[in-house]
Design an enzyme around this catalytic site. Sequence first.
Site, short mmCIF file in Angstrom:
data_model
loop_
_atom_site.label_atom_id
_atom_site.label_comp_id
_atom_site.label_asym_id
_atom_site.label_seq_id
_atom_site.Cartn_x
_atom_site.Cartn_y
_atom_site.Cartn_z
N TYR A 102 63.74 21.12 -19.12
CA TYR A 102 64.40 20.60 -20.31
C TYR A 102 65.88 20.99 -20.21
O TYR A 102 66.19 22.16 -20.09
CB TYR A 102 63.80 21.17 -21.59
CG TYR A 102 64.27 20.38 -22.79
CD1 TYR A 102 63.71 19.15 -23.09
CD2 TYR A 102 65.32 20.84 -23.58
CE1 TYR A 102 64.17 18.40 -24.15
CE2 TYR A 102 65.79 20.09 -24.64
CZ TYR A 102 65.21 18.88 -24.92
OH TYR A 102 65.67 18.11 -25.97
N PRO A 160 65.05 17.15 -18.77
CA PRO A 160 64.61 16.63 -17.47
C PRO A 160 65.67 15.70 -16.90
O PRO A 160 66.58 15.27 -17.61
CB PRO A 160 63.34 15.84 -17.84
CG PRO A 160 63.60 15.37 -19.23
CD PRO A 160 64.39 16.47 -19.90
N LEU A 182 57.47 11.83 -18.79
CA LEU A 182 56.95 13.18 -18.61
C LEU A 182 56.46 13.42 -17.18
O LEU A 182 55.68 12.63 -16.64
CB LEU A 182 55.80 13.45 -19.60
CG LEU A 182 55.35 14.92 -19.62
CD1 LEU A 182 56.40 15.80 -20.28
CD2 LEU A 182 54.01 15.07 -20.33
N HIS A 183 56.91 14.51 -16.60
CA HIS A 183 56.51 14.91 -15.26
C HIS A 183 56.50 16.43 -15.18
O HIS A 183 57.20 17.12 -15.93
CB HIS A 183 57.43 14.30 -14.20
CG HIS A 183 58.88 14.65 -14.39
ND1 HIS A 183 59.68 14.05 -15.35
CD2 HIS A 183 59.68 15.52 -13.74
CE1 HIS A 183 60.89 14.55 -15.30
NE2 HIS A 183 60.93 15.46 -14.33
#
Length: 336
Positions: free
Chosen positions: A258, A260, A265-266
């Site tokens: 954070y 990213p 989302l990964h």
Amino acid sequence: MSDAVSKNDVLEPPSSKKIKIDDQNENGRSSDQLELKDFVPVKILNNNTNRKTVCIQGTYRDKSGVALVILEKNAFKEEELDDKGYFSVDTKLRTFFQNDIYGNFECFPRSDLNGVKTTIIYPATEKHIAKFSQQEVHIVLETPELYEKLTLPYIEKEQFNLQWVYNILEGRSEQDRIVHDNKCEKEGFVLLPDLKWDGVSKETLYLLAIVRQRGIKSLRDLNESHLPLLKRVRDEGKKAIYSKYKVAGSQLRIYLHYQPSFYHLHVHFTYLRHEAPGIYAEKSHLLDTVIDNIQMMGSYYQRATLPFTIREMDGIFNVFETNGHVERIKSAPLDK
């Protein structure tokens, strides 16, 4: 918002043409292979002597647009540290000096041990140039209010194109690189080597799990409804990595960034012995801690103040600077 030589991660050239090594013709190169001999260097964006990486901005002869070439010295592979590798009869030494018991030399092993990992981004955008340039970095403490007011509107407008992610999830590209594929649309994910890893050297193991569920941009969107997904990524990811690479789950660093570097989302999986870019406290959030926080409070990441780093060439820096939350570093005047 990422480290100097990362795709941070470099998995994210969005609409850039990727150079596929495996899709080759009978001459040993792909039909659309870009050649370094045609690259014209213009400017060094970042020369990281600690990580042994350099990013060069330039152009390609007879092609329009800007290109970036990232060169990285490969890590030593333990299986090559023997009498058939670095200590073979083919290895030569050039002496710098020798004094009593101490000697300093330059080593020239055989050529196949001297590969340099090379990433090409073409055509590169201004965002790519900013991403890979050396520059001043600042920490922002982002409250939920700042996220809603400043960060969210910016990322919805300015983020990288995600078509490359969808190409992987929909089976149109990089399928030969996939290590694990859970096709469940709600809890499934694809696990594959990050572009920063050669896919071979255990010492620098680095994989990325890209979830199939769309609409989850980052840590900020996660809540209790995502716990089954997060646990599946963690558990199946560990199992797949152990099966293929024989690295135990207790030897993996499993985390989210954070901010990213791309907003789908990964989850990152790296070998604990590998000091990968972006593993530090101001950017990395261990997946187990994320799961635990959400189990304690389902809306934890909608309520928490989260730190993240921004660099002065990042577009979001201007947003936070204009609103008085960071201050640009000014060069000292030259003495007359």
